[in-house]
Design a protein around this motif. Structure first.
Motif: not given
Length: 283
Positions: A87-102, A242-255
């Protein structure tokens, strides 16, 4: 399909007459357990605490709270499903480590209560997730032992104010922590088998329309990997969530994007865990 197995108790935290408590939900009655849920996890654990359930309160007489209202840490994993990375359309593969926030406990509300849209933004979005609650402390936990540290499972709607996650260059903290912008619950399901997590369906519905759907077997960073990685830099303690991530389809990704508005109903559901349902209201 989406309800806990009959042999699994449903543990709820609540306020009764203004005082915090927790107990086992059976039908429309709650059997209170002395002490606090986090204290039980730090002591003999959930299974021992269940034996101390006594008395009964009508569910209608208690005010549900999030499952662990006094967790020391609430840690969230971002971009943890393959299609989310695309969804991020930045041409990058999945990162090697998780992205985290509090996130802070105050940014969540309970099952059945409205998510609050603040006056500062109309870009309130949903993110359905599975959350794990730690039951045994650990640091630098090996992946093959990670699930031994899980006490229970719950659901989360990791509600986000999308414009506020872009107020600065390197963080998303602001947009993830508006008071009562997310939800957690409705209960904690004790974790007893890896089958409860290995390949289960996770879905989010808005006004009955399925917007998000995926399976935990497709997570970029499985639950074991998340626990091992997080415990590398911080000691995980009982009650940490620990919240473990969400699938595709959030409202921000609609056009164009589709934001939540007052009156909407959001349902997050996962096999064997349950259903978390919230409406939307303006602050």
């Amino acid at each position: 399909m989406f309800e806990p197995a009959p042999d699994l108790p449903r543990l709820v935290s609540f306020l009764h007459a203004g005082r915090p408590g927790w107990g086992v939900l059976r039908g429309d009655m709650v059997r209170p357990i002395p002490g606090g849920l986090r204290a039980a996890l730090e002591g003999a654990g959930l299974e021992a605490a269940l034996a101390r359930a006594a008395g009964a309160l009508p569910l209608a007489s208690v005010d549900l709270t999030i499952p662990v209202p006094d967790a020391e840490k609430i840690i969230c994993v971002g971009v943890n499903f393959p299609d989310r990375n695309a969804e991020y359309k930045d041409g990058q593969e999945a990162p090697p480590n998780p992205s985290l926030f509090i996130r802070f406990a105050r940014s969540f509300t309970a099952h059945g209560k409205p998510l609050i849209r603040p006056p500062e933004s109309d870009q309130l979005d949903y993110e359905g997730e599975i959350a794990i609650v730690i039951g045994k402390a650990g640091r630098r936990i090996p992946e093959d032992q990670a699930l031994d540290h899980v006490a229970g499972l719950t659901l989360a709607n990791e509600g986000t104010l999308r414009d506020w996650v872009r107020h600065a260059k390197f963080n998303v903290t602001q947009g993830k922590n508006f008071d009562r912008s997310g939800a957690m619950g409705p209960w904690l399901v004790p974790f007893r088998s890896p089958a409860q997590l290995d390949d289960i369906a996770l879905e989010t519905l808005v006004n009955g329309e399925r917007r998000q759907a995926d399976r935990t077997s497709r997570m970029i960073f499985p639950f074991r990997r998340i626990i091992a990685y997080v415990s590398t830099f911080t000691t995980l303690v009982p009650g940490d969530t620990i919240l473990c991530g969400t699938p595709t389809g959030a409202g921000a990704r609609f056009d164009p994007p589709v934001w939540l508005t007052p009156g909407d109903v959001v349902e997050v559901r996962a096999e064997g865990i349950g259903r978390l349902v919230n409406t939307i209201a303006d602050e």
